[in-house]
Design a protein around this motif. Structure first.
Motif, mmCIF file in Angstrom:
data_model
loop_
_atom_site.group_PDB
_atom_site.id
_atom_site.type_symbol
_atom_site.label_atom_id
_atom_site.label_comp_id
_atom_site.label_asym_id
_atom_site.label_seq_id
_atom_site.Cartn_x
_atom_site.Cartn_y
_atom_site.Cartn_z
ATOM 1 N N ARG A 329 0.829 -1.207 0.000
ATOM 2 C CA ARG A 329 0.000 0.000 0.000
ATOM 3 C C ARG A 329 0.869 1.266 0.000
ATOM 4 O O ARG A 329 0.580 2.237 -0.701
ATOM 5 C CB ARG A 329 -0.917 -0.016 1.220
ATOM 6 C CG ARG A 329 -1.797 1.222 1.371
ATOM 7 C CD ARG A 329 -2.851 1.299 0.290
ATOM 8 N NE ARG A 329 -3.719 2.461 0.496
ATOM 9 C CZ ARG A 329 -4.676 2.829 -0.338
ATOM 10 N NH1 ARG A 329 -4.897 2.123 -1.441
ATOM 11 N NH2 ARG A 329 -5.415 3.890 -0.089
ATOM 12 N N ALA A 330 1.951 1.246 0.785
ATOM 13 C CA ALA A 330 2.840 2.405 0.829
ATOM 14 C C ALA A 330 3.504 2.644 -0.527
ATOM 15 O O ALA A 330 3.652 3.795 -0.963
ATOM 16 C CB ALA A 330 3.891 2.213 1.917
ATOM 17 N N THR A 333 0.676 3.923 -3.102
ATOM 18 C CA THR A 333 0.230 5.308 -2.887
ATOM 19 C C THR A 333 1.345 6.320 -3.118
ATOM 20 O O THR A 333 1.084 7.530 -3.153
ATOM 21 C CB THR A 333 -0.297 5.478 -1.454
ATOM 22 O OG1 THR A 333 0.746 5.125 -0.535
ATOM 23 C CG2 THR A 333 -1.526 4.621 -1.209
ATOM 24 N N ARG A 335 3.681 6.893 -0.960
ATOM 25 C CA ARG A 335 4.110 7.457 0.327
ATOM 26 C C ARG A 335 5.582 7.176 0.612
ATOM 27 O O ARG A 335 6.217 7.900 1.381
ATOM 28 C CB ARG A 335 3.240 6.897 1.457
ATOM 29 C CG ARG A 335 1.821 7.426 1.427
ATOM 30 C CD ARG A 335 0.989 6.829 2.534
ATOM 31 N NE ARG A 335 -0.412 7.220 2.364
ATOM 32 C CZ ARG A 335 -1.437 6.471 2.700
ATOM 33 N NH1 ARG A 335 -1.225 5.283 3.248
ATOM 34 N NH2 ARG A 335 -2.674 6.884 2.499
ATOM 35 N N ILE A 336 6.085 6.094 0.062
ATOM 36 C CA ILE A 336 7.520 5.841 0.165
ATOM 37 C C ILE A 336 8.091 5.769 -1.247
ATOM 38 O O ILE A 336 7.402 5.392 -2.195
ATOM 39 C CB ILE A 336 7.832 4.546 0.937
ATOM 40 C CG1 ILE A 336 7.244 3.316 0.231
ATOM 41 C CG2 ILE A 336 7.349 4.635 2.367
ATOM 42 C CD1 ILE A 336 7.683 2.012 0.862
ATOM 43 N N PRO A 378 5.322 7.410 7.291
ATOM 44 C CA PRO A 378 4.402 6.921 6.253
ATOM 45 C C PRO A 378 4.011 5.465 6.433
ATOM 46 O O PRO A 378 2.887 5.072 6.085
ATOM 47 C CB PRO A 378 5.178 7.144 4.952
ATOM 48 C CG PRO A 378 6.590 7.340 5.348
ATOM 49 C CD PRO A 378 6.572 7.913 6.714
ATOM 50 N N MET A 379 4.897 4.663 7.005
ATOM 51 C CA MET A 379 4.537 3.264 7.227
ATOM 52 C C MET A 379 3.481 3.139 8.322
ATOM 53 O O MET A 379 2.548 2.327 8.201
ATOM 54 C CB MET A 379 5.789 2.458 7.575
ATOM 55 C CG MET A 379 6.831 2.415 6.466
ATOM 56 S SD MET A 379 6.252 1.576 4.959
ATOM 57 C CE MET A 379 6.526 -0.130 5.399
ATOM 58 N N THR A 382 0.158 4.167 6.917
ATOM 59 C CA THR A 382 -0.392 3.115 6.060
ATOM 60 C C THR A 382 -0.897 1.946 6.893
ATOM 61 O O THR A 382 -1.954 1.368 6.601
ATOM 62 C CB THR A 382 0.679 2.634 5.069
ATOM 63 O OG1 THR A 382 1.197 3.760 4.354
ATOM 64 C CG2 THR A 382 0.097 1.638 4.086
#
Length: 404
Positions: A329-330, A333, A335-336, A378-379, A382
């Motif tokens: 998911r990260a 998206t 985010r990472i 971010p993790m 998520t």
């Protein structure tokens, strides 16, 4: 239509790919029972020749099929700087599908009560005392096999509903260069010096076989596959502009798609019918690694049957799958940053521990330490979000050709 006949065996394995061959091999090693491996006859249903790689330590019973190995691994970040690690006691090992098939077929031929059957499976269903598999033989006749347990490695018609679905898709060239360009002792596991896609990540992958021969691949983690022309263009740029290989000859190609998804794969298709391989969830969702998992799973299944356990173990535990769902998911998206994330893991985590983490065999304490070396904020965001996301069905890309 020619009349059929009926035969019996204790355990029946369907499919001649990595999972089916591996389980048949482990069953003949550990189980005093009659075992039948059903593979498609020569023709369009037989999988193309392909390459599988895995981490190994010591002897594992596959030495006869290992065609190359590397004790030094290298990762290139997007800034071009190389990071070289030694993963001892592990080595990275290459198995060609033809060599693996030859090894397993030979062992089946030598084992009491084991056999290889070339046939097309028409149907599989539960019956009292086990399962029934109806097969079409090459000559047009039919054969019905009764088995106490059936393990089916055939691909699913579609992927189950998931919160996140990415694909690891790649095309590789087996190249020969005009001059010596490779160091056969070092494998380039992830080379992020290639242009990165707008969504997901991309990397080069180089397994040197001799100073002038190597498997060179272009790989993406993204939502959709590319055209063959796009893969070829990316490989051409990578070989020319990044690796500087000069004149080369492409001797063979291979291409594949591996699902990277947090879908819940059904491990049973009936009371006595079990799914194995990618269809049974043996592909590690966040990395695409499969070959090592089917070896472990095959040994675990053989041990469970030998000891009379009613249940069949899962390829991965819930903790590993939960971590993968968060990482997928990260990545999906954005985010990472994928290249920075994987480069950072190889830089900050001892190589032996990281490889066990990628294969899903680390302890909770080790995983906690690895987690602290990832982008924590971010993790965590998520991790808080994933349990509330709905699982949705999507059209499935045709998968196959895994080289991990």
């Amino acid at each position: 239509m020619a009349a059929g006949r009926t035969e019996t065996c204790d355990v029946l394995v369907i499919g001649g790919g990595a999972a089916g061959l591996s389980l048949a091999h482990r069953l003949t090693e550990n189980l005093a029972a009659t075992v039948t491996l059903v593979e498609p006859p020569d023709g369009p249903l037989r999988p193309a020749e392909r390459t599988w790689c895995y981490w190994g330590a010591g002897t594992d019973g596959l030495e006869e099929a290992v065609s190359a190995s590397w004790s030094v691994l290298r990762v290139h970040g997007t800034d071009g700087r190389p990071l070289t690690v030694g993963p001892a006691p592990f080595t990275y090992r290459m198995v060609r599908s033809t060599d693996f098939e030859r090894m397993v077929h030979g062992r089946l031929a030598r084992a009491d009560g084991a056999r290889l059957l070339r046939a097309t499976v028409e149907s599989v269903c539960d019956v009292p005392g086990g399962a029934e598999v109806r097969c079409a033989l090459p000559g047009g006749r039919f054969l019905t096999l009764h088995a106490q347990k059936v393990f089916d490695s055939r691909p699913l018609p579609g992927l189950p509903p998931a919160r996140t679905r990415l694909l690891q898709h790649f095309r590789g060239w087996f190249v020969r260069t005009a001059t010596d360009r490779f160091d056969p002792t070092v494998a380039d596991l992830m080379d992020f010096r290639v242009p990165q896609p707008a969504h997901g990540l991309a990397f080069g992958y180089v397994l040197p076989l001799t100073p002038d021969r190597a498997l060179v691949e272009y790989t993406e983690f993204s939502r959709d596959v590319l055209t063959t022309e796009a893969y070829e263009a990316a490989l051409g740029r990578y070989c020319r502009d990044v690796l500087g290989l000069g004149a080369l000859t492409v001797e063979r190609t291979e291409q594949g798609v591996i699902p990277m998804t947090d879908a819940r794969f059904p491990r049973r298709a009936g009371h006595a019918v079990f799914r194995i391989g990618t269809a049974g969830g043996a592909t590690r969702p966040a990395t695409g690694y499969t070959f090592a998992a089917v070896q472990r799973h095959g040994r675990a299944i053989a041990a469970a049957l030998r000891d009379g356990h009613g249940g069949i173990p899962a390829p991965y535990g819930r903790r590993a799958l939960a971590m993968d769902a968060i990482l997928l998911r990260a990545l999906d998206t954005g985010r990472i940053d994928g290249p920075d994330f994987f480069t950072g893991l190889f830089r900050d985590v001892p190589a032996e521990r990281l490889l066990r983490f990628l294969d899903g065999t680390t302890s909770p304490r080790e995983e906690w330490g690895i987690g602290l070396r990832t982008p924590v904020r971010p993790m965590l965001r998520t991790a808080a979000e994933v349990p509330f996301l709905p699982r949705r069905s999507r059209p499935a890309a045709r998968t196959g050709g895994t080289n991990r």
